[in-house]
Design a protein around this motif. Sequence first.
Motif, PDB file in Angstrom:
ATOM      1  N   ILE A 101       0.870  -1.183   0.000  1.00  0.00           N
ATOM      2  CA  ILE A 101       0.000   0.000   0.000  1.00  0.00           C
ATOM      3  C   ILE A 101       0.901   1.225   0.000  1.00  0.00           C
ATOM      4  CG2 ILE A 101      -1.818   1.230   1.235  1.00  0.00           C
ATOM      5  CD1 ILE A 101      -2.590  -1.490   2.481  1.00  0.00           C
ATOM      6  N   ASP A 102       1.011   1.875  -1.152  1.00  0.00           N
ATOM      7  CA  ASP A 102       2.086   2.850  -1.308  1.00  0.00           C
ATOM      8  C   ASP A 102       1.887   3.615  -2.616  1.00  0.00           C
ATOM      9  OD1 ASP A 102       4.527   4.182  -1.317  1.00  0.00           O
ATOM     10  OD2 ASP A 102       5.726   2.394  -0.995  1.00  0.00           O
ATOM     11  N   PRO A 103       2.064   4.934  -2.631  1.00  0.00           N
ATOM     12  CA  PRO A 103       2.021   5.648  -3.916  1.00  0.00           C
ATOM     13  C   PRO A 103       3.243   5.348  -4.776  1.00  0.00           C
ATOM     14  CG  PRO A 103       2.600   7.156  -2.151  1.00  0.00           C
ATOM     15  CD  PRO A 103       2.232   5.863  -1.504  1.00  0.00           C
ATOM     16  N   HIS A 104       4.296   4.810  -4.149  1.00  0.00           N
ATOM     17  CA  HIS A 104       5.523   4.474  -4.866  1.00  0.00           C
ATOM     18  C   HIS A 104       5.585   2.965  -5.111  1.00  0.00           C
ATOM     19  CE1 HIS A 104       6.321   8.044  -2.286  1.00  0.00           C
ATOM     20  NE2 HIS A 104       6.744   8.521  -3.454  1.00  0.00           N
ATOM     21  N   LEU A 105       6.084   2.567  -6.262  1.00  0.00           N
ATOM     22  CA  LEU A 105       6.168   1.155  -6.613  1.00  0.00           C
ATOM     23  C   LEU A 105       7.329   0.439  -5.942  1.00  0.00           C
ATOM     24  CD1 LEU A 105       5.435   1.581 -10.423  1.00  0.00           C
ATOM     25  CD2 LEU A 105       3.882   0.625  -8.714  1.00  0.00           C
ATOM     26  N   ASP A 106       8.329   1.192  -5.525  1.00  0.00           N
ATOM     27  CA  ASP A 106       9.518   0.629  -4.868  1.00  0.00           C
ATOM     28  C   ASP A 106      10.143  -0.484  -5.705  1.00  0.00           C
ATOM     29  OD1 ASP A 106       9.179   2.432  -2.900  1.00  0.00           O
ATOM     30  OD2 ASP A 106       8.683   1.019  -1.315  1.00  0.00           O
ATOM     31  N   ALA A 107      10.336  -0.184  -6.985  1.00  0.00           N
ATOM     32  CA  ALA A 107      10.951  -1.136  -7.901  1.00  0.00           C
ATOM     33  C   ALA A 107      12.214  -0.566  -8.530  1.00  0.00           C
ATOM     34  CB  ALA A 107       9.948  -1.522  -8.992  1.00  0.00           C
ATOM     35  N   ARG A 108      12.855   0.352  -7.828  1.00  0.00           N
ATOM     36  CA  ARG A 108      14.090   0.934  -8.355  1.00  0.00           C
ATOM     37  C   ARG A 108      15.226  -0.085  -8.311  1.00  0.00           C
ATOM     38  NH1 ARG A 108      14.718   6.914  -5.554  1.00  0.00           N
ATOM     39  NH2 ARG A 108      12.679   7.763  -6.146  1.00  0.00           N
ATOM     40  N   PRO A 109      16.069  -0.093  -9.335  1.00  0.00           N
ATOM     41  CA  PRO A 109      17.250  -0.965  -9.276  1.00  0.00           C
ATOM     42  C   PRO A 109      18.258  -0.432  -8.268  1.00  0.00           C
ATOM     43  CG  PRO A 109      17.309   0.413 -11.241  1.00  0.00           C
ATOM     44  CD  PRO A 109      15.969   0.658 -10.591  1.00  0.00           C
ATOM     45  N   ILE A 110      19.139  -1.308  -7.827  1.00  0.00           N
ATOM     46  CA  ILE A 110      20.211  -0.889  -6.931  1.00  0.00           C
ATOM     47  C   ILE A 110      21.127   0.064  -7.691  1.00  0.00           C
ATOM     48  CG2 ILE A 110      22.203  -1.691  -5.590  1.00  0.00           C
ATOM     49  CD1 ILE A 110      20.742  -4.293  -5.166  1.00  0.00           C
ATOM     50  N   CYS A 145       4.517   9.694  -9.119  1.00  0.00           N
ATOM     51  CA  CYS A 145       5.468   9.344  -8.052  1.00  0.00           C
ATOM     52  C   CYS A 145       6.473   8.283  -8.495  1.00  0.00           C
ATOM     53  CB  CYS A 145       4.718   8.825  -6.825  1.00  0.00           C
ATOM     54  SG  CYS A 145       3.618  10.015  -6.048  1.00  0.00           S
ATOM     55  N   ASN A 146       6.404   7.873  -9.763  1.00  0.00           N
ATOM     56  CA  ASN A 146       7.222   6.755 -10.222  1.00  0.00           C
ATOM     57  C   ASN A 146       7.780   7.003 -11.616  1.00  0.00           C
ATOM     58  OD1 ASN A 146       6.598   4.478  -8.097  1.00  0.00           O
ATOM     59  ND2 ASN A 146       4.628   5.416  -8.576  1.00  0.00           N
ATOM     60  N   PRO A 203       2.536  14.323   8.427  1.00  0.00           N
ATOM     61  CA  PRO A 203       3.500  15.287   7.882  1.00  0.00           C
ATOM     62  C   PRO A 203       4.963  14.870   8.047  1.00  0.00           C
ATOM     63  CG  PRO A 203       2.692  16.035  10.000  1.00  0.00           C
ATOM     64  CD  PRO A 203       1.890  14.812   9.661  1.00  0.00           C
ATOM     65  N   GLY A 204       5.216  13.865   8.869  1.00  0.00           N
ATOM     66  CA  GLY A 204       6.601  13.541   9.191  1.00  0.00           C
ATOM     67  C   GLY A 204       7.251  12.491   8.316  1.00  0.00           C
ATOM     68  N   VAL A 205       6.609  12.068   7.229  1.00  0.00           N
ATOM     69  CA  VAL A 205       7.189  11.037   6.373  1.00  0.00           C
ATOM     70  C   VAL A 205       8.273  11.632   5.473  1.00  0.00           C
ATOM     71  CG1 VAL A 205       5.076   9.673   6.424  1.00  0.00           C
ATOM     72  CG2 VAL A 205       5.391  11.358   4.616  1.00  0.00           C
ATOM     73  N   PRO A 208       6.116  13.587   1.870  1.00  0.00           N
ATOM     74  CA  PRO A 208       4.730  13.954   2.199  1.00  0.00           C
ATOM     75  C   PRO A 208       3.837  13.998   0.959  1.00  0.00           C
ATOM     76  CG  PRO A 208       6.294  15.381   3.343  1.00  0.00           C
ATOM     77  CD  PRO A 208       7.091  14.581   2.362  1.00  0.00           C
ATOM     78  N   ALA A 209       2.607  13.489   1.108  1.00  0.00           N
ATOM     79  CA  ALA A 209       1.702  13.325  -0.032  1.00  0.00           C
ATOM     80  C   ALA A 209       0.595  14.374  -0.040  1.00  0.00           C
ATOM     81  CB  ALA A 209       1.077  11.935   0.004  1.00  0.00           C
ATOM     82  N   GLN A 210       0.407  15.015  -1.183  1.00  0.00           N
ATOM     83  CA  GLN A 210      -0.735  15.911  -1.365  1.00  0.00           C
ATOM     84  C   GLN A 210      -2.022  15.101  -1.503  1.00  0.00           C
ATOM     85  OE1 GLN A 210      -0.819  19.144  -1.268  1.00  0.00           O
ATOM     86  NE2 GLN A 210       1.281  19.838  -1.537  1.00  0.00           N
TER      87      GLN A 210
END
Length: 223
Positions: A101-110, A145-146, A203-205, A208-210
């Motif tokens: 559950i995330d606006p980001h896919l978190d699939a970036r390469p190293i 976001c991706n 707000p502390g992440v 921060p997401a609109q």
Amino acid sequence: MKVLIGAPDDRGVAVVGGRVGAKEGPAAIRRELGKKIPCNDAGDISIAPTQEKTYQNLREKISALHRKKTFPILLGGGHDLSFGSLSGFLDVFPEGGIINIDPHLDARPISEDGKISSGSAYRLLLEKKALKGKQLMEWGYRMECNQPVNFDYLKEKGVQLVPWPADHNPIEAAEKILPPFVQSFPALAISFDMDCIQKDFAPGVSAPAQIGYTAEQAVALVQ
């Protein structure tokens, strides 16, 4: 039995130039919880000098807790720690499903210098063959976001990609889409990134997401 585990590490956030501070998350969450939730607290995992060893420590802890038939709840920490925790889940439930559950896919390469960012967890799980694409659902991502190349990578792997609903009714969308996925696996792991909550409520992440869930919607979604 529910068991809390802390992972006070945000080195993966620093790798991508994000706002650090997530390593203070486990202690802050525990302060807010107090004695409101009846569960055991297993303390924090050992944070090793390297990210790789920290992931391994987390993997071993999570898999051990699953084998004891407990319900581990990890408090982060940067989202790269999901690589360690979900590796431990898959050690015990190799055919289990995962929802991010995330606006980001978190699939970036190293990165070329070998550093692992907070946005690399699912790329690592797929590349190390611990996870098949059909076992993963990316819930509520937003294209702004991706990078498109990471979206294409996951699509080629057969990952179920569900964008943030255009009608802005995320709970109704969840009630329609999530049950068939959940019911198709013998076990389920959920990774909940605080970046999915509107910045007025979180707000502390690091990012921060609109656009995102309200506090009430976030609770309803997890339930």
